[in-house]
Write a protein that holds these residues in place. Structure first.
Motif, PDB file in Angstrom:
ATOM      1  N   TYR A  95       0.833  -1.201   0.000  1.00  0.00           N
ATOM      2  CA  TYR A  95       0.000   0.000   0.000  1.00  0.00           C
ATOM      3  C   TYR A  95       0.872   1.257   0.000  1.00  0.00           C
ATOM      4  O   TYR A  95       0.615   2.192  -0.775  1.00  0.00           O
ATOM      5  CB  TYR A  95      -0.938  -0.014   1.211  1.00  0.00           C
TER       6      TYR A  95
ATOM      7  N   SER B  12      -2.654  14.545   2.674  1.00  0.00           N
ATOM      8  CA  SER B  12      -3.719  13.690   2.145  1.00  0.00           C
ATOM      9  C   SER B  12      -4.728  14.477   1.315  1.00  0.00           C
ATOM     10  O   SER B  12      -5.628  13.890   0.732  1.00  0.00           O
ATOM     11  CB  SER B  12      -4.430  12.978   3.291  1.00  0.00           C
TER      12      SER B  12
ATOM     13  N   ALA C 211      -3.935   8.731  -5.711  1.00  0.00           N
ATOM     14  CA  ALA C 211      -3.280   7.530  -5.179  1.00  0.00           C
ATOM     15  C   ALA C 211      -4.224   6.745  -4.272  1.00  0.00           C
ATOM     16  O   ALA C 211      -4.265   5.517  -4.322  1.00  0.00           O
ATOM     17  CB  ALA C 211      -2.020   7.924  -4.404  1.00  0.00           C
ATOM     18  N   THR C 212      -5.001   7.444  -3.475  1.00  0.00           N
ATOM     19  CA  THR C 212      -5.952   6.786  -2.579  1.00  0.00           C
ATOM     20  C   THR C 212      -6.953   5.958  -3.378  1.00  0.00           C
ATOM     21  O   THR C 212      -7.251   4.816  -3.023  1.00  0.00           O
ATOM     22  CB  THR C 212      -6.666   7.820  -1.694  1.00  0.00           C
TER      23      THR C 212
ATOM     24  N   MET D 283       0.869   3.973  -2.985  1.00  0.00           N
ATOM     25  CA  MET D 283       0.543   5.376  -2.738  1.00  0.00           C
ATOM     26  C   MET D 283       1.662   6.280  -3.268  1.00  0.00           C
ATOM     27  O   MET D 283       1.397   7.283  -3.940  1.00  0.00           O
ATOM     28  CB  MET D 283       0.322   5.622  -1.244  1.00  0.00           C
TER      29      MET D 283
ATOM     30  N   CYS E 295      -5.146   2.859  -4.966  1.00  0.00           N
ATOM     31  CA  CYS E 295      -4.606   1.860  -4.038  1.00  0.00           C
ATOM     32  C   CYS E 295      -5.625   1.316  -3.041  1.00  0.00           C
ATOM     33  O   CYS E 295      -5.299   0.457  -2.228  1.00  0.00           O
ATOM     34  CB  CYS E 295      -3.423   2.461  -3.282  1.00  0.00           C
TER      35      CYS E 295
ATOM     36  N   PHE F  83       3.825   9.930   1.145  1.00  0.00           N
ATOM     37  CA  PHE F  83       3.173   8.929   1.991  1.00  0.00           C
ATOM     38  C   PHE F  83       4.250   8.165   2.753  1.00  0.00           C
ATOM     39  O   PHE F  83       5.292   7.827   2.203  1.00  0.00           O
ATOM     40  CB  PHE F  83       2.334   7.962   1.140  1.00  0.00           C
TER      41      PHE F  83
END
Length: 155
Positions: free
Chosen positions: A100, A128, A136-137, A104, A140, A112
């Motif tokens: 993860y 964030s 990316a969130t 990210m 992933c 991250f």
């Protein structure tokens, strides 16, 4: 000089001392809360105080007044205590967290945090809210169990 049962390294004795100091500080905070009329439980062996429904503590005038009165006794969890309280992760969980973090970073959240040797994310602040982090969130999410077709949060 006695080192206590089992001896231990200087670092572990230091962490143990920090834990003892933290638990004592939590006891003083709870005593203050009780003095202000709240029914607060004793801290556990690691200093955690389970106050139950947190929303009550945020809207109850009596609880708010007690928190304000006792604020100077409320101490942050020392880093060594927080680290010692982290659960041991399985090899699969460690691999998932590393995957993860790498995902990210590769998909737009270059800041991250990496994981430590135990698979926990290192204490690093990251943005964030950036467009890259949001991208990316989404890219992933499935790694940590969020389905690809989950609705996008509003806001």
């Amino acid at each position: 000089m006695a080192t206590g049962k089992g001896g231990g390294t200087a670092a572990s004795r230091g962490a143990s001392s920090e834990l003892g100091d933290y638990v004592e500080a939590q006891r003083a905070w709870v005593k203050c809360l009780r003095g202000a009329g709240l029914d607060a439980p004793d801290p556990d062996a690691k200093g955690k105080v389970d106050l139950g429904d947190q929303s009550k503590w945020k809207r109850d005038p009596k609880a708010l007044a007690a928190q304000e009165k006792c604020a100077d006794l409320s101490v942050p969890v020392p880093d060594s205590v927080e680290k010692a309280q982290q659960p041991e992760l399985s090899k699969a969980e460690i691999a998932k967290n590393r995957k993860y973090a790498r995902c990210m970073q590769d998909n737009g959240a270059s800041d991250f945090p990496d994981t430590d040797a135990g698979g926990h994310f290192q204490d690093v602040t990251w943005d964030s809210t950036s467009a890259g982090a949001k991208r990316a969130t989404r890219a992933c999410a499935s790694i940590i169990g969020i389905p690809d077709d989950a609705p996008t949060p509003k806001g």
